[in-house]
Design a protein around this motif. Structure first.
Motif, PDB file in Angstrom:
ATOM      1  N   THR A  50       0.877  -1.229  -0.079  1.00  0.00           N
ATOM      2  CA  THR A  50      -0.116  -0.472   0.059  1.00  0.00           C
ATOM      3  C   THR A  50       0.639   1.122   0.000  1.00  0.00           C
ATOM      4  OG1 THR A  50      -1.977  -1.297   1.226  1.00  0.00           O
ATOM      5  CG2 THR A  50      -1.862   1.121   1.598  1.00  0.00           C
ATOM      6  N   VAL A  51       0.426   2.143  -1.128  1.00  0.00           N
ATOM      7  CA  VAL A  51       1.410   3.112  -0.858  1.00  0.00           C
ATOM      8  C   VAL A  51      -0.029   4.680  -0.257  1.00  0.00           C
ATOM      9  CG1 VAL A  51       2.691   4.686  -2.876  1.00  0.00           C
ATOM     10  CG2 VAL A  51       2.493   2.464  -2.492  1.00  0.00           C
ATOM     11  N   GLU A  52       0.616   5.385   0.104  1.00  0.00           N
ATOM     12  CA  GLU A  52       0.029   6.689   0.473  1.00  0.00           C
ATOM     13  C   GLU A  52       0.828   7.798  -0.814  1.00  0.00           C
ATOM     14  OE1 GLU A  52      -0.266   8.490   4.172  1.00  0.00           O
ATOM     15  OE2 GLU A  52      -2.106   6.760   5.167  1.00  0.00           O
ATOM     16  N   VAL A  53       0.021   8.453  -1.564  1.00  0.00           N
ATOM     17  CA  VAL A  53       0.550   9.951  -2.593  1.00  0.00           C
ATOM     18  C   VAL A  53       0.061  11.130  -2.462  1.00  0.00           C
ATOM     19  CG1 VAL A  53       0.912   9.997  -4.689  1.00  0.00           C
ATOM     20  CG2 VAL A  53       0.932   7.580  -3.816  1.00  0.00           C
ATOM     21  N   ASP A  54       0.864  11.482  -1.991  1.00  0.00           N
ATOM     22  CA  ASP A  54       0.015  13.597  -1.909  1.00  0.00           C
ATOM     23  C   ASP A  54       0.496  14.308  -2.623  1.00  0.00           C
ATOM     24  OD1 ASP A  54      -0.347  12.971   0.846  1.00  0.00           O
ATOM     25  OD2 ASP A  54       1.468  13.617   1.560  1.00  0.00           O
ATOM     26  N   ALA A  55      -0.968  14.887  -3.443  1.00  0.00           N
ATOM     27  CA  ALA A  55      -1.011  15.321  -5.175  1.00  0.00           C
ATOM     28  C   ALA A  55      -1.525  16.419  -4.476  1.00  0.00           C
ATOM     29  CB  ALA A  55      -1.973  14.702  -5.863  1.00  0.00           C
ATOM     30  N   GLY A 155      -9.413  11.517 -12.388  1.00  0.00           N
ATOM     31  CA  GLY A 155     -10.853  11.220 -12.661  1.00  0.00           C
ATOM     32  C   GLY A 155     -11.485  10.753 -11.724  1.00  0.00           C
ATOM     33  N   GLY A 156     -13.071  11.017 -12.205  1.00  0.00           N
ATOM     34  CA  GLY A 156     -14.518  10.637 -11.528  1.00  0.00           C
ATOM     35  C   GLY A 156     -15.229  10.816 -12.214  1.00  0.00           C
ATOM     36  N   GLN A 157     -16.686  10.990 -12.428  1.00  0.00           N
ATOM     37  CA  GLN A 157     -18.062  10.865 -13.113  1.00  0.00           C
ATOM     38  C   GLN A 157     -18.108  12.365 -13.166  1.00  0.00           C
ATOM     39  OE1 GLN A 157     -20.525   8.732 -11.470  1.00  0.00           O
ATOM     40  NE2 GLN A 157     -20.941   6.546 -11.412  1.00  0.00           N
ATOM     41  N   GLN A 158     -17.194  13.281 -12.265  1.00  0.00           N
ATOM     42  CA  GLN A 158     -18.237  14.261 -12.663  1.00  0.00           C
ATOM     43  C   GLN A 158     -16.903  15.138 -12.265  1.00  0.00           C
ATOM     44  OE1 GLN A 158     -20.570  15.644  -9.705  1.00  0.00           O
ATOM     45  NE2 GLN A 158     -22.335  14.528 -10.328  1.00  0.00           N
ATOM     46  N   TYR A 159     -15.393  14.615 -12.885  1.00  0.00           N
ATOM     47  CA  TYR A 159     -14.873  15.813 -12.684  1.00  0.00           C
ATOM     48  C   TYR A 159     -13.066  15.390 -13.362  1.00  0.00           C
ATOM     49  CZ  TYR A 159     -13.109  13.086  -8.777  1.00  0.00           C
ATOM     50  OH  TYR A 159     -12.634  12.037  -7.894  1.00  0.00           O
ATOM     51  N   ASN A 160     -12.599  15.911 -14.250  1.00  0.00           N
ATOM     52  CA  ASN A 160     -11.698  15.905 -14.482  1.00  0.00           C
ATOM     53  C   ASN A 160     -10.362  16.681 -13.832  1.00  0.00           C
ATOM     54  OD1 ASN A 160      -9.694  14.196 -15.732  1.00  0.00           O
ATOM     55  ND2 ASN A 160     -10.034  13.968 -17.901  1.00  0.00           N
ATOM     56  N   PHE A 161      -9.461  16.187 -13.914  1.00  0.00           N
ATOM     57  CA  PHE A 161      -8.410  17.752 -13.294  1.00  0.00           C
ATOM     58  C   PHE A 161      -7.339  17.039 -13.062  1.00  0.00           C
ATOM     59  CE2 PHE A 161     -10.491  17.382  -9.534  1.00  0.00           C
ATOM     60  CZ  PHE A 161     -10.068  16.703  -8.507  1.00  0.00           C
ATOM     61  N   LYS A 162      -6.054  18.152 -13.396  1.00  0.00           N
ATOM     62  CA  LYS A 162      -4.774  17.716 -13.105  1.00  0.00           C
ATOM     63  C   LYS A 162      -4.332  18.216 -12.062  1.00  0.00           C
ATOM     64  CE  LYS A 162      -3.373  17.942 -17.533  1.00  0.00           C
ATOM     65  NZ  LYS A 162      -3.584  16.366 -18.275  1.00  0.00           N
ATOM     66  N   ALA A 163      -3.404  17.431 -11.517  1.00  0.00           N
ATOM     67  CA  ALA A 163      -2.526  17.240  -9.900  1.00  0.00           C
ATOM     68  C   ALA A 163      -0.467  17.084 -10.027  1.00  0.00           C
ATOM     69  CB  ALA A 163      -3.161  16.441  -8.634  1.00  0.00           C
ATOM     70  N   SER A 164       0.342  17.579  -9.054  1.00  0.00           N
ATOM     71  CA  SER A 164       1.133  17.016  -8.709  1.00  0.00           C
ATOM     72  C   SER A 164       1.803  16.197  -7.906  1.00  0.00           C
ATOM     73  CB  SER A 164       2.309  18.875  -9.303  1.00  0.00           C
ATOM     74  OG  SER A 164       3.620  17.795  -9.056  1.00  0.00           O
ATOM     75  N   ILE A 165       2.224  15.944  -8.091  1.00  0.00           N
ATOM     76  CA  ILE A 165       2.728  14.336  -7.095  1.00  0.00           C
ATOM     77  C   ILE A 165       3.833  15.396  -5.816  1.00  0.00           C
ATOM     78  CG2 ILE A 165       3.961  12.317  -6.168  1.00  0.00           C
ATOM     79  CD1 ILE A 165       2.604  10.984  -9.015  1.00  0.00           C
ATOM     80  N   ILE A 166       3.925  15.468  -4.785  1.00  0.00           N
ATOM     81  CA  ILE A 166       3.808  15.660  -3.773  1.00  0.00           C
ATOM     82  C   ILE A 166       5.028  14.872  -2.883  1.00  0.00           C
ATOM     83  CG2 ILE A 166       3.516  18.456  -4.421  1.00  0.00           C
ATOM     84  CD1 ILE A 166       2.463  18.350  -1.218  1.00  0.00           C
ATOM     85  N   ASP A 167       4.644  13.986  -3.103  1.00  0.00           N
ATOM     86  CA  ASP A 167       5.134  13.269  -1.450  1.00  0.00           C
ATOM     87  C   ASP A 167       4.028  11.196  -1.811  1.00  0.00           C
ATOM     88  OD1 ASP A 167       6.476  12.492   0.494  1.00  0.00           O
ATOM     89  OD2 ASP A 167       5.063  12.690   2.306  1.00  0.00           O
ATOM     90  N   ILE A 168       5.398  10.681  -2.028  1.00  0.00           N
ATOM     91  CA  ILE A 168       5.165   9.054  -1.933  1.00  0.00           C
ATOM     92  C   ILE A 168       5.466   8.572  -0.489  1.00  0.00           C
ATOM     93  CG2 ILE A 168       5.270   7.062  -3.358  1.00  0.00           C
ATOM     94  CD1 ILE A 168       6.153   8.622  -5.324  1.00  0.00           C
ATOM     95  N   ARG A 169       4.484   7.393   0.083  1.00  0.00           N
ATOM     96  CA  ARG A 169       4.746   6.526   1.510  1.00  0.00           C
ATOM     97  C   ARG A 169       4.408   5.190   1.763  1.00  0.00           C
ATOM     98  NH1 ARG A 169       2.238  11.421   2.555  1.00  0.00           N
ATOM     99  NH2 ARG A 169       0.725  10.924   2.968  1.00  0.00           N
ATOM    100  N   PRO A 170       5.390   4.492   0.817  1.00  0.00           N
ATOM    101  CA  PRO A 170       5.413   2.911   0.656  1.00  0.00           C
ATOM    102  C   PRO A 170       4.803   3.568   2.632  1.00  0.00           C
ATOM    103  CG  PRO A 170       7.095   3.217   0.025  1.00  0.00           C
ATOM    104  CD  PRO A 170       6.989   4.748   0.539  1.00  0.00           C
ATOM    105  N   GLN A 171       3.965   2.483   2.489  1.00  0.00           N
ATOM    106  CA  GLN A 171       3.442   1.809   4.145  1.00  0.00           C
ATOM    107  C   GLN A 171       4.076   0.493   4.048  1.00  0.00           C
ATOM    108  OE1 GLN A 171       1.417   3.729   5.875  1.00  0.00           O
ATOM    109  NE2 GLN A 171       1.950   5.524   4.409  1.00  0.00           N
TER     110      GLN A 171
END
Length: 171
Positions: A50-55, A155-171
């Motif tokens: 499991t990995v946590e990603v902050d965007a 992306g979801g049913q009502q949205y689609n937008f861009k983000a940038s990864i700022i942190d990755i934490r493997p659990q």
């Protein structure tokens, strides 16, 4: 009788260039089918964790962004235009939209943006959680490498937008 005669034939029967070409073809076939490299996915050497990603999302324009994206929902995760599957939204934090306002004494103070159109623009810090293959320092989500600074698409049913990864934490 000589091993190679004046015309370049081996034992007077087979041309040495033909033998060399046949050996090259044989080695290529053996290299492809008998000894395949590790170009494909190696399941046994990699561990799924499991990995946590902050965007961070800057400048999301929406009337009700708190209703669009909520913690506990799933979202599709696209890295470099390659779908990487779905991930869980673990946390959504709305960041304040401030302006740097110069004060009479020369100092700078952050104050809320007073513009009317600023109420429809949000900055978000989203924590995503999903299964990734972790092998050393290499983390692959959906078969695609993820790293800090990589632009992603949510992306979801009502949205689609861009983000940038700022942190990755493997659990």
């Amino acid at each position: 009788m000589a091993v190679i005669d004046a015309q370049g034939r081996l034992f007077g029967k087979v041309n040495i260039l033909d033998v060399g070409a046949a050996l090259v073809i044989l080695f290529v076939v053996l290299g492809i089918f008998v000894l395949p490299g590790s170009g494909g996915p190696v399941i046994g050497n990699s561990g799924s964790k499991t990995v946590e990603v902050d965007a961070v999302v800057l400048g999301l324009s929406a009337r009700n962004p708190k209703e669009l994206i909520r913690a506990g929902d799933k979202t599709s995760f696209i890295i470099r235009n390659a779908p990487a599957g779905q991930v869980d939204i673990k946390n959504v934090e709305f960041l304040p939209r401030n302006l740097a306002i110069t004060q009479p004494d020369g100092s700078v103070k952050p104050l809320p943006d007073p513009r009317v159109e600023a109420q429809f623009v949000s900055n978000l810090l989203i924590t995503l959680e999903g299964k990734a293959e972790v092998k050393g320092d290499n983390i692959k989500l959906g078969g695609t490498d993820i790293k800090v600074g990589v632009p992603v698409e949510l992306g979801g049913q009502q949205y689609n937008f861009k983000a940038s990864i700022i942190d990755i934490r493997p659990q």
